[in-house]
Design an enzyme around this catalytic site. Sequence first.
Site, PDB file in Angstrom:
ATOM      1  N   ILE A  81       0.868  -1.179   0.000  1.00  0.00           N
ATOM      2  CA  ILE A  81       0.000   0.000   0.000  1.00  0.00           C
ATOM      3  C   ILE A  81       0.902   1.225   0.000  1.00  0.00           C
ATOM      4  CG2 ILE A  81      -1.648   1.310   1.388  1.00  0.00           C
ATOM      5  CD1 ILE A  81      -2.792  -1.408   2.284  1.00  0.00           C
ATOM      6  N   LEU A  82       0.627   2.142  -0.915  1.00  0.00           N
ATOM      7  CA  LEU A  82       1.482   3.320  -1.067  1.00  0.00           C
ATOM      8  C   LEU A  82       0.840   4.521  -0.375  1.00  0.00           C
ATOM      9  CD1 LEU A  82       2.226   2.429  -4.740  1.00  0.00           C
ATOM     10  CD2 LEU A  82       3.967   2.558  -2.936  1.00  0.00           C
TER      11      LEU A  82
ATOM     12  N   HIS B  38      -6.368  -4.604 -11.129  1.00  0.00           N
ATOM     13  CA  HIS B  38      -6.926  -5.290  -9.957  1.00  0.00           C
ATOM     14  C   HIS B  38      -7.844  -6.411 -10.452  1.00  0.00           C
ATOM     15  CE1 HIS B  38      -8.232  -5.874  -5.867  1.00  0.00           C
ATOM     16  NE2 HIS B  38      -9.472  -5.945  -6.327  1.00  0.00           N
TER      17      HIS B  38
ATOM     18  N   LEU C  55      -7.235   2.839  -1.905  1.00  0.00           N
ATOM     19  CA  LEU C  55      -6.809   1.550  -2.461  1.00  0.00           C
ATOM     20  C   LEU C  55      -7.839   0.985  -3.449  1.00  0.00           C
ATOM     21  CD1 LEU C  55      -4.723  -0.848  -2.189  1.00  0.00           C
ATOM     22  CD2 LEU C  55      -6.370  -1.844  -0.593  1.00  0.00           C
TER      23      LEU C  55
ATOM     24  N   THR D 213      -5.663 -14.514 -17.778  1.00  0.00           N
ATOM     25  CA  THR D 213      -5.504 -14.487 -19.242  1.00  0.00           C
ATOM     26  C   THR D 213      -6.075 -13.187 -19.811  1.00  0.00           C
ATOM     27  OG1 THR D 213      -7.576 -15.660 -19.639  1.00  0.00           O
ATOM     28  CG2 THR D 213      -5.598 -17.008 -19.473  1.00  0.00           C
ATOM     29  N   GLN D 214      -7.154 -12.693 -19.194  1.00  0.00           N
ATOM     30  CA  GLN D 214      -7.728 -11.417 -19.650  1.00  0.00           C
ATOM     31  C   GLN D 214      -6.861 -10.239 -19.211  1.00  0.00           C
ATOM     32  OE1 GLN D 214     -10.335 -11.074 -21.757  1.00  0.00           O
ATOM     33  NE2 GLN D 214     -10.100 -13.296 -21.843  1.00  0.00           N
TER      34      GLN D 214
HETATM   35  C1  GRF Z   1      -2.606 -10.116 -10.841  1.00  0.00           C
HETATM   36  O1  GRF Z   1      -3.759 -10.891 -10.657  1.00  0.00           O
HETATM   37  C2  GRF Z   1      -2.919  -8.656 -10.647  1.00  0.00           C
HETATM   38  O2  GRF Z   1      -4.186  -8.282 -11.105  1.00  0.00           O
HETATM   39  C3  GRF Z   1      -2.847  -8.537  -9.158  1.00  0.00           C
HETATM   40  O3  GRF Z   1      -1.771  -9.353  -8.778  1.00  0.00           O
HETATM   41  C4  GRF Z   1      -1.580 -10.367  -9.749  1.00  0.00           C
HETATM   42  C5  GRF Z   1      -0.173 -10.234 -10.231  1.00  0.00           C
HETATM   43  O4  GRF Z   1       0.186 -11.247 -11.111  1.00  0.00           O
HETATM   44  N1  GRF Z   1      -2.739  -7.155  -8.762  1.00  0.00           N
HETATM   45  P1  GRF Z   1       1.544 -11.116 -11.951  1.00  0.00           P
HETATM   46  O5  GRF Z   1       2.664 -10.849 -10.955  1.00  0.00           O
HETATM   47  O6  GRF Z   1       1.381 -10.013 -12.941  1.00  0.00           O
HETATM   48  O7  GRF Z   1       1.704 -12.457 -12.587  1.00  0.00           O
END
Ligand code: GRF
Length: 197
Positions: free
Chosen positions: A100-101, A117, A152, A180-181
């Site tokens: 958290i920044l 996210h 956040l 994948t999306q």
């Molecule tokens: C992803 O699901 C992203 O949405 C979430 O953390 C995961 C990171 O996966 N914030 P990666 O390190 O990009 O494989």
Amino acid sequence: MKNIVILISGGGSNMAAIVNTAKRDNWAGRFGARVAAVISNKAEAKGLLFAAEHGIPTAVVSHKSFASREEFDDALAEVIDRYEQPGEPALLVLAGFMRILTPGFVNRYTGRFLNIHPSLLPAFPGLHTHQRALDAGCKVAGVTVHQVTAELDHGPILAQAVVPVLPGDTAEALAARVLTQEHLIYPRAIAELLQKQ
Ligand code: GRF
């Protein structure tokens, strides 16, 4: 050249998707943009290896080395800002960065600061999104790319993708379908932003 700085904490598959898309779609030629650095708060983050193998400078700023969030954020900003160009502020991209920044840090990069996210925001900000979507009986889940604000997992939404929740889904199965999306919409959202700049 517009520099893109990506922050990771782990596997970095979204970062890899951005790097691969930037190369495939010639972001350097089309937008004058390149992934200039990958920074992790964890030395063991696997994504650092991918970045190094692709000739991208990497850095580790360990949150454990600092007594407070503010000190960590200041040290992180100092490294990020090495990639600023005069008159050409860097684009800052969170890709699985699990810290958290502080508002002070966020405000410094407002308007050029993105996050992904793995939920359909504003539903399920925070952790354990896939299990929470399953527990809530959601029929669809998905992913959101948004501008980072001090709150956040809030901030203006730039892109979303929806996936079905299937009978018998586990959090892991759903996470894999969402991921994948993620790999499609994050590079696309960044390219759209670069195109507008
Ligand atoms: C992803 O699901 C992203 O949405 C979430 O953390 C995961 C990171 O996966 N914030 P990666 O390190 O990009 O494989």
